[in-house]
Design an enzyme around this catalytic site. Structure first.
Site, PDB file in Angstrom:
ATOM      1  N   ASP A 456       0.895  -1.132  -0.019  1.00  0.00           N
ATOM      2  CA  ASP A 456      -0.065  -0.219  -0.060  1.00  0.00           C
ATOM      3  C   ASP A 456       0.893   1.165   0.037  1.00  0.00           C
ATOM      4  O   ASP A 456       2.285   1.163   0.143  1.00  0.00           O
ATOM      5  CB  ASP A 456      -0.959  -0.070   1.120  1.00  0.00           C
ATOM      6  N   GLU A 459       2.490   4.732  -4.155  1.00  0.00           N
ATOM      7  CA  GLU A 459       2.363   5.611  -5.452  1.00  0.00           C
ATOM      8  C   GLU A 459       3.685   6.402  -5.696  1.00  0.00           C
ATOM      9  O   GLU A 459       4.201   6.814  -6.679  1.00  0.00           O
ATOM     10  CB  GLU A 459       1.242   6.696  -4.978  1.00  0.00           C
ATOM     11  N   ASP A 533      -9.301   4.070  -2.165  1.00  0.00           N
ATOM     12  CA  ASP A 533     -10.105   4.329  -1.123  1.00  0.00           C
ATOM     13  C   ASP A 533     -11.124   5.119  -1.566  1.00  0.00           C
ATOM     14  O   ASP A 533     -11.553   6.457  -1.479  1.00  0.00           O
ATOM     15  CB  ASP A 533      -9.163   5.362  -0.010  1.00  0.00           C
TER      16      ASP A 533
END
Ligand SMILES: *[C@@H]1O[C@H](CO)[C@@H](O)[C@H](O)[C@H]1NC(C)=O
Ligand SMILES: *[C@@H]1O[C@H](CO)[C@@H](O)[C@H](O)[C@H]1NC(C)=O
Ligand SMILES: *[C@@H]1O[C@H](CO)[C@@H](O)[C@H](O)[C@H]1NC(C)=O
Ligand SMILES: *[C@@H]1O[C@H](CO)[C@@H](O)[C@H](O)[C@H]1NC(C)=O
Ligand SMILES: *[C@@H]1O[C@H](CO)[C@@H](O)[C@H](O)[C@H]1NC(C)=O
Ligand SMILES: *[C@@H]1O[C@H](CO)[C@@H](O)[C@H](O)[C@H]1NC(C)=O
Ligand SMILES: *[C@@H]1O[C@H](CO)[C@@H](O)[C@H](O)[C@H]1NC(C)=O
Ligand SMILES: *[C@@H]1O[C@H](CO)[C@@H](O)[C@H](O)[C@H]1NC(C)=O
Ligand SMILES: *[C@@H]1O[C@H](CO)[C@@H](O)[C@H](O)[C@H]1NC(C)=O
Ligand SMILES: *[C@@H]1O[C@H](CO)[C@@H](O)[C@H](O)[C@H]1NC(C)=O
Ligand SMILES: *[C@@H]1O[C@H](CO)[C@@H](O)[C@H](O)[C@H]1NC(C)=O
Ligand SMILES: *[C@@H]1O[C@H](CO)[C@@H](O)[C@H](O)[C@H]1NC(C)=O
Length: 849
Positions: A456, A459, A533
């Site tokens: 997670d 990015e 999300d």
């Protein structure tokens, strides 16, 4: 304001638990950036090169079967252009400065593509024509430059030289180019955006261009029906039409793409790296998709448990919570394969550690989880590393210079979950090896019941709006590569390294499972993906379907959305409707944010539980169908879930219906995304075929070529089987996929108008690589013939001794359409005294009904 308030709440919570205060920095800086706040876009979007800036080409000749050109303009700029043929209807165009100083992307392509030598057909003053001998031709017009691509003499696409701009200073390597899809009806692609399938017209300046720049939104709600960037980037566009072609832009820098739906053109504004574009000449969408995924690679099969139900929340904090939750799934008879561990399982957010108080004996816990139906735990593991001299992973990485550096040469530092952190530099092969080794059982106490990892925040994300919540573009990676040039591939490199670690951990015996939020072209070789999300609103449910359809067209097949929206408090109705469509997306996971109420399915009133049990059960009953689709995807790259236009390219009515999805070719699901809906309008695609409704209480048959209002209520979302298909199912639902994977099967035979039906089935050991290395599997055609009333099982391609894998059939259900538009089902039992009558293990076998 909303974002600020939530950030403060999160900060307080963190302060009270792990004694670090994590605060987003520079919250006053508007986030996210967009076209008007990024010069890459605001400067270049409206810029058409003037006559002095237009490039003219000089043909230099053919080298190793590829054409070379010099490009120059009256302003004195010089470029070189390479045009090569790639096998299977593809060309590659590379444009760069003669001194070749731009970053060349690595790790996205699976391997160096196989080239096809071009032959020069003609060299004229105005144009050079070359072809590959397989019906593909390129005409390079010299003044000004443009390249036309033909397949079987149909002009498919044009590389538009009059939109080429190259900036070339120390700090600015922006470039632009444009491609027109001559024969297209719709432009598709450009994953990941929360938007419909067909790309929007953006050149009117009322809508921002599509942006590809892996971005985390934190507690800001990402826009829906929007072109703004999201967590993943796959720079592929298909010009879908009578002749479909596509492009893959092999570049991992940030880019904006302006779409002109009148001209069917796409104008790319790219933040750095090399102009390197693959032209995929189709000529169908199906072939274009295969031509793309052949470049960046097909995934291996997941283990079968990964296709089951995943339950996540932030967070299952303790051993007791994990055991209670799994225990309640059993008590209330809900199947479950995986429980997920969010950041709280660690000691102070130091990855590859366990919290010694709440998870004192992780191996014991994992053994217990395994004993409960071979279930799995999957923990989160992020690429940022806590700055902590008492954390050997941090000091090892620092000592080896394995972190991304600031321009001044020291490890870059900023805030993320653990407080002050640095970021692993996965461009560095040494860092990748070091990171991979952390997954070994000897380095992180665990067992194979720790089924995989959840990568997670990759990015990568950090808590500072100044850099738009990620690494500054001038930070430096291994080899002095600017982050700017590799931003979109950072997450891919983390999953590559995790994958390497899991292969090593299980000595190459088990197929790794990795979920990643950040994605780039090629990530599918290592990880699957969810849409990040989302929020608990019906609109979020609505966009989850077209997002999965687009991702499946660009190789991101194992995709899903958090049920029932990660943030917020979904209503019970929304939660039910979301499960009902969520079971038909490849990745099936429920998740909840820290502030969201607990909402595992067993927490709801009985009548809701009944609906959810039935819904989740449907997923498990279709396990053989899913597993076969996943296998076929590993062979072909074909999407697992498909928009109507993929299967029915000639049926224009279906082009924009992105709330319907096909699972493979035989199951159609229609999402319900309005509260209290009593009916949904469903279009039934195809010619001369029927669709049999299999959810709800009405066994109705719908004919193709029509819209019908299908009545719905809270208890179901409409799902249909296509006439002419055979669906293989499991009869019973138990605790997990492990409990039912070896059970005998049901064949649901839905004859076409001639009384025939076909299907395919794939079976292997459900976990190892023996299906690749030793071809140990059964992959067979199922053919039902009404004349002989038999199902014939014919091996397509199987292990020579396929006796290890048998298709055992317990029951055959034959669907009969009646004159009144309903259908009945004949049950043909294949067992006698509980013993299966037929175990089909030969390459050809007929099963008489
Ligand atoms: C772009 O961002 C600026 C600054 O946040 C904002 O004012 C503007 O509305 C945004 N434009 C679009 C099209 O979203
Ligand atoms: C092509 O460009 C290169 C590099 O700028 C130059 O050296 C060469 O002379 C050019 N060739 C032609 C035929 O223009
Ligand atoms: C999505 O945005 C487009 C404009 O880009 C608009 O025409 C369309 O109505 C919007 N769709 C929905 C469902 O709001
Ligand atoms: C491509 O288009 C031509 C006419 O423009 C048509 O005849 C041909 O059938 C199309 N090819 C395919 C594969 O559909
Ligand atoms: C888990 O821990 C977090 C942080 O300590 C806390 O906010 C949350 O309420 C806990 N969850 C449960 C179910 O106890
Ligand atoms: C371990 O978890 C407990 C509660 O779940 C928490 O209070 C504690 O701060 C954690 N310890 C560390 C070292 O993270
Ligand atoms: C370092 O870690 C050890 C073991 O986890 C712990 O006992 C010790 O208190 C820590 N030291 C500091 C300075 O945090
Ligand atoms: C690694 O770094 C730590 C902290 O900076 C230092 O104390 C230690 O000596 C270093 N070890 C090696 C082998 O360089
Ligand atoms: C709900 O179901 C449970 C058993 O699953 C039963 O014990 C209970 O009485 C039911 N409650 C209601 C209100 O029907
Ligand atoms: C749906 O029905 C419920 C119960 O009657 C009601 O509370 C809710 O407002 C309705 N939703 C909409 C969008 O009308
Ligand atoms: C039906 O299947 C049989 C056997 O496979 C085949 O011979 C026949 O041609 C099929 N009929 C049609 C109409 O496709
Ligand atoms: C069948 O399975 C057994 C046990 O796993 C294995 O030893 C054998 O090699 C397999 N047979 C084939 C043909 O793969």
């Amino acid at each position: 304001m909303l974002r600020y308030a939530l950030a403060v709440v999160a900060g307080l919570f963190l302060a009270s638990t792990v004694t670090v205060v994590v605060a987003d920095r520079n919250l006053d800086i508007p986030f996210p950036f967009n076209c008007s706040t990024k010069t890459l876009c605001s400067d270049l979007r409206i810029k058409l090169p003037n006559e002095n800036e237009e490039y003219n080409a000089v043909y230099l000749g053919l080298t190793d079967g590829a054409l070379n050109f010099n490009l120059s303009n009256k302003a004195g700029n010089e470029l070189i252009l390479f045009l090569g043929g790639i096998e299977n209807n593809r060309f590659r165009v590379i444009v760069e400065e003669p001194d070749r100083h731009r970053y060349k992307l690595e790790h996205s392509l699976e391997k160096e593509p196989t080239t096809t030598p071009l032959t020069v057909d003609s060299v004229e003053d105005s144009a050079v024509t070359a072809s590959d001998g397989n019906g593909n031709k390129a005409i390079v017009r010299l003044t000004p430059l443009s390249i036309e691509f033909y397949h079987n003499d149909v002009l498919e696409s044009v590389f538009e030289g009059n939109r080429i701009i190259f900036q070339n200073t120390e700090d600015n390597q922006d470039f632009t180019f444009s491609v027109r899809f001559v024969d297209a009806d719709r432009l598709l692609g450009l994953h990941e955006h929360a938007a419909d399938l067909a790309l929007k017209h953006t050149v009117d300046l009322r809508t921002d261009p599509y942006r590809l720049r892996n971005t985390d939104y934190g507690t800001t709600r990402y826009d829906l029906n929007s072109t703004e960037s999201m967590y993943g980037s796959v720079p592929v566009i298909y010009g879908f039409g009578a002749n479909t072609s596509g492009i893959f832009v092999h570049n991992a820098a940030e880019m904006f793409i302006d779409i002109d739906n009148n001209r069917k053109s796409a104008y790319f504004m790219v933040n750095g790296g090399t102009l390197d574009v693959f032209f995929l000449l189709g000529p169908s969408l199906k072939e274009s998709v295969r031509q793309y995924i052949d470049l960046t690679g097909k995934p291996h099969l997941p283990q079968i448990w990964a296709l089951g139900y995943h339950q996540c929340r932030w967070a299952y904090n303790t051993t007791e919570d994990v055991k209670d939750t799994i225990g309640n799934f059993d008590k209330y008879e809900f199947p479950l394969d995986v429980l997920w561990l969010d950041i709280e399982y660690t000691s102070e957010r130091r990855w590859f550690t366990w919290n010694a108080t709440s998870f004192p004996d992780p191996v014991d816990l994992l053994n217990w989880v395994d004993s409960q139906g071979h279930r799995k735990l999957v923990p989160i593991s992020d690429p940022h590393i806590k700055i902590d001299l008492n954390y050997s992973i941090y000091t090892d990485l620092l000592n080896n210079s394995y972190f991304v550096n600031s321009p001044n040469g020291s490890a870059f530092e900023s805030e993320c979950w653990p407080g002050e952190t640095s970021w692993i530099d996965y461009l560095n092969p040494g860092a990748r090896d070091y990171y991979a080794n952390l997954h070994l059982y000897s380095n992180f106490p665990s067992t194979p019941a720790l089924g995989g990892f959840w990568n997670d925040m990759n990015e990568p994300t950090l808590f500072d709006n100044l850099y738009e919540r990620s690494l500054p573009y001038d930070t430096l990676h291994y080899g002095n590569v600017k982050h700017r040039d590799v931003h979109n591939i950072y997450g891919l490199l983390q999953t590559l390294s995790t994958h390497q670690g899991l292969i090593a951990r299980d000595e190459g015996k088990l197929r790794p499972f990795i979920l990643s939020r950040s994605y780039f072209a090629g990530s599918q070789r290592y990880a699957n993906k969810w849409s990040g999300d989302n929020w608990g609103y019906f609109e979020d449910l609505r966009y989850s379907v077209p997002m999965a359809l687009t991702s499946n067209l660009v190789g991101v097949a194992f995709y899903g959305a958090d049920i029932p929206g990660f943030f917020g408090t979904a209503t019970e109705e929304l939660l039910i409707k979301w499960y009902q469509i969520g079971i038909w997306l490849p990745f099936f996971r429920a998740h909840a944010a820290l502030g969201s109420p607990r909402r595992e399915p067993f927490r709801f009133p009985n009548e809701t539980q009944v609906i959810l049990r039935e819904t989740i059960g449907l997923r498990y009953k279709h396990l053989p169908y899913w597993y076969t689709l996943f296998y076929e995807h590993t062979r072909t790259g074909d999407p697992i879930v498909r928009p109507l236009l993929y299967e029915y390219p000639e049926d224009k009515t279906g082009y924009d219906l992105t709330d319907e999805l096909l699972i493979g070719s035989d199951i159609l699901a229609a999402s319900v995304y309005e509260s209290n809906a009593t009916s949904v309008s469903v279009y039934f695609p195809g010619k001369d075929q029927s669709w049999y409704q299999v959810t709800g209480d009405s066994p109705v048959v719908f004919e193709s070529g029509n819209f019908s209002d299908v009545p719905v209520d809270l208890t179901f979302t409409p799902v249909f089987y296509r006439s002419g298909s055979i669906i293989t199912r499991k009869p019973n639902v138990q605790r997990s996929t492990a409990d039912i994977k070896d059970d005998p099967n049901e064949l649901h035979v839905v004859p076409d108008k001639n009384g025939n039906a076909t299907g395919r089935v794939y079976i292997d050991d459900f976990e190892s690589f023996n299906y690749v290395n030793e071809k140990q599997y059964l992959y067979a055609n199922l053919d039902y013939d009404s004349a002989s009333k038999s199902v014939k099982v014919t091996s397509i391609d199987s292990d020579s001794d396929s006796s290890n894998f048998t298709l055992s059939v317990q029951t055959v259900y034959l669907y009969n359409k009646k004159d009144d538009g309903t259908y009945s089902v004949d049950k043909i039992d294949q067992t006698k005294d509980g013993v299966p009558l037929v175990d089909i293990d030969l390459s050809t076998h007929s099963l008489l009904l």
